[in-house]
Write an enzyme that holds these catalytic residues in place. Structure first.
Site, mmCIF file in Angstrom:
data_model
loop_
_atom_site.group_PDB
_atom_site.id
_atom_site.type_symbol
_atom_site.label_atom_id
_atom_site.label_comp_id
_atom_site.label_asym_id
_atom_site.label_seq_id
_atom_site.Cartn_x
_atom_site.Cartn_y
_atom_site.Cartn_z
ATOM 1 N N CYS A 2 0.880 -1.167 0.000
ATOM 2 C CA CYS A 2 0.000 0.000 0.000
ATOM 3 C C CYS A 2 0.917 1.217 0.000
ATOM 4 C CB CYS A 2 -0.906 0.001 1.223
ATOM 5 S SG CYS A 2 -1.957 1.471 1.341
ATOM 6 N N GLU A 110 -4.287 1.214 -6.267
ATOM 7 C CA GLU A 110 -3.419 0.193 -6.839
ATOM 8 C C GLU A 110 -3.462 0.332 -8.358
ATOM 9 O OE1 GLU A 110 -1.214 -1.506 -5.606
ATOM 10 O OE2 GLU A 110 -1.688 -1.728 -3.476
#
Length: 237
Positions: A2, A110
């Site tokens: 992340c 993402e």
């Protein structure tokens, strides 16, 4: 992993959500739609001496307590910490034991590789609301400064995030907050059992502008859904 996130929820709402006592100060934090490693990031920690929660700001890149050199010389990518083996990792072992925190965010990004291009997707919770991630914090003392850093813990992905990446941040339900913060006793086995993928059917994802690829861009338009022309969208908006 992340490595990019967003947070525009007002801190007054965060204080209410985490029951931060009114006498605790509210740190300054500007809304961000493109939060990146080394940026300031909010953390919720438990102040055991005062017996209450605290809302603080940390640097999104945990540098361990034993680091004594210049902060810029620490090159390990510790803005994330893998859940597997976290209790024995040199940089994370002590924070896992005594400096766990919650990291409130609105969501994360993402990327999917399409040919030679990388298409970003935003992730959030269905219905909106804060995405509360499991984190660790620590303090180091490089020459002439004191730095509080934080890391987001990652685990294997659920079915939704797994379409794009082999890791995802650990998202904790409210029922796990107290144990993770250390407000009540919890051994390492119990804590490790919390570090699991969040339910895919409670999350959502949508394609967003490639402007998010550059940290120089940081405005609300970054999270607006776009129409995918290359091929059908792989997740619901």
């Amino acid at each position: 992993m992340c490595g990019r996130a967003r947070l525009s929820t007002d801190f007054s709402q965060i204080r209410i959500a985490f029951r931060i006592p009114p006498e605790r100060p509210t740190p300054n934090f500007a809304p961000t739609y493109n939060l990146a490693p080394t940026d300031p990031i909010p953390i919720i920690r438990y102040d055991a001496k005062a017996g209450e929660r605290s809302l603080d700001i940390a640097r999104w890149w945990l540098v361990p307590w034993f680091w004594k050199k210049e902060i810029k010389e620490f090159r390990r990518p510790t803005f994330n910490a893998r859940a597997e083996g976290i209790e024995t990792a040199s940089s994370f072992r002590l924070p896992f034991e005594r400096r766990r925190c919650l990291i409130p965010l609105d969501g994360f990004y993402e990327w999917e590789t399409i040919g030679k291009e990388k298409q970003p997707y935003a992730f959030g919770l269905k219905g909106g609301g804060l995405m509360v991630m499991a984190g660790l914090w620590d303090i180091c003392h490089p020459p002439g400064e004191t730095v509080r850093g934080a890391t987001i813990i990652t685990c294997l992905p659920n079915e939704l995030v797994g379409k794009l990446h082999d890791r995802m941040p650990v998202i904790l339900p409210e029922t796990a907050w107290s144990a993770w913060l250390g407000e009540k006793p919890a051994d390492a086995e119990h804590l490790k059992a919390l570090l699991v993928p969040y339910r895919a059917d409670e999350m959502t994802m949508w394609p967003v502008s490639k402007r998010v690829n550059s940290v120089k861009n940081n405005d609300p338009s970054l999270i607006e859904p776009i129409t995918m022309l290359e091929r059908p969208q792989i997740g619901p908006p």
